[in-house]
Design a protein around this motif. Structure first.
Motif: not given
Length: 338
Positions: A54-56, A61-65, A222-224, A297-303
């Motif tokens: 499901x979404x969220x 998260x990874x797919x939409x990124x 990430x989603x948490x 890469x920045x988004x991945x690292x942040x999560x």
């Protein structure tokens, strides 16, 4: 046979052999030529990326990124479509039964690598019916509790569970997901008594955890994060060997008394089997470039995600390793579906 006929026979044999070799070479080259021809005009229309949850959640998260930079690399829009249910198997079946033309992609994860062991009577083979393209990312899980539960540490959780046998519940993104199997392993090691509540995705589990419908949960980091920021849930442990970058104050399960414990969930891209190799290679190269996008890469690292893009062969090795790892665990836990 006279000498003249002998020479003619020898010449005929050599001609037949030469023709056979030529035919064999032609037949061997034909698939490669067809694959190259198929890839040369690919893609010429939008591509669907099926997220089997499901979404969220983490997969979403990874797919939409990745969808936007991947679409730029391929010159076509990537349409993300969530098809949740069955521990990811509904989405997997949809892709396995789609045309093998590169226009239907699956976000593939460890849930598919273990599905054959968990549910032997699936309508599709989650390994043989899907061709690996490239890895995307890997991330640790995080063990969570509702803020309504009067515990703030993992030790307090163990004490509370012992004082209230049969009362605690925990949610995961589905039966047979890596989160489910990871938490069952943690339960066995620490003697933690909790009833499993499977969901159609991590976001659904998080919503119920924040609302107090379940006591505990295990999802990707990430989603948490938004729920942790709201104060509605608490993080007690991460499942990686070391602490997660985005949760530096949260201890690892290994620190809490399970030496060497290391688990996480990964995502990649797969397509229906028999998809031309030229298309698979083109997709893999595009994924590799998309995963090096600075914003990604920045988004991945942040999560607390780590990129793992690579070749189809590397993803195949990861799938085989995951299958070999969780197969015996499913046997040990008696989690086979009827």
């Amino acid at each position: 046979m006279d000498k003249r006929n002998s020479r003619l026979w020898g010449r005929a044999v050599r001609c037949l052999a030469s023709a056979s070799l030529g035919l064999a070479a032609f037949l061997a080259a034909a698939p490669a030529q067809a694959s190259g021809a198929a890839a040369s005009g690919y893609p010429d229309k939008p591509i669907r990326l099926i997220v089997p949850f499901s979404a969220g959640g983490q997969f979403d998260y990874i797919a939409r990124l990745v969808a936007v930079p991947l679409g730029k690399e391929l010159g076509q829009s990537i349409i993300v479509e969530n098809v949740g249910g069955g521990g990811g198997n509904l989405g997997g079946a949809k892709v396995a039964n789609a045309p093998a033309d590169g226009y239907t992609l699956l976000e593939y994860g460890g849930n598919f690598a273990i599905a054959k062991h968990l549910t032997p009577n699936l309508s599709f083979d989650p390994i043989a019916d899907l061709a690996p393209v490239s890895g995307l990312s890997i991330a640790p899980h995080v063990v969570l509790v509702s803020s309504a539960l009067p515990v703030k540490t993992f030790a307090e959780l163990l004490a509370y569970a012992k004082a209230h046998p049969g009362k605690l519940s925990y949610g995961s993104p589905g039966v047979g997901s890596s989160m489910h199997l990871t938490f069952e392993t943690i339960k066995q090691h620490f003697g933690l008594d909790a009833i499993h509540v499977p969901y159609r995705g991590g976001s659904n589990a998080l919503n119920d955890l924040a609302g107090g419908q379940i006591d505990m949960g295990i999802v990707a980091v990430a989603p948490a994060m938004p729920f942790l920021a709201s104060g509605k849930i608490r993080a007690l442990a991460v499942t990686s060997a070391r602490r997660a970058v985005s949760l530096p104050d949260v201890p690892s399960v290994a620190e809490l008394g399970y030496p060497g414990f290391d688990s996480g969930s990964w995502a990649g891209i797969a397509v229906p089997k028999n998809t031309p190799r030229g298309i698979v290679d083109k997709l893999a190269a595009a994924v590799g470039r998309a995963m090096q996008d600075p914003q990604v890469l920045r988004a991945l690292e942040s999560q607390s995600f780590t990129p793992i893009s690579g070749t189809p062969e590397q993803l195949r090795a990861l799938i085989d390793e995951e299958s070999a790892r969780y197969g015996p665990l499913i046997e040990k836990l008696g989690l086979h579906a009827d």
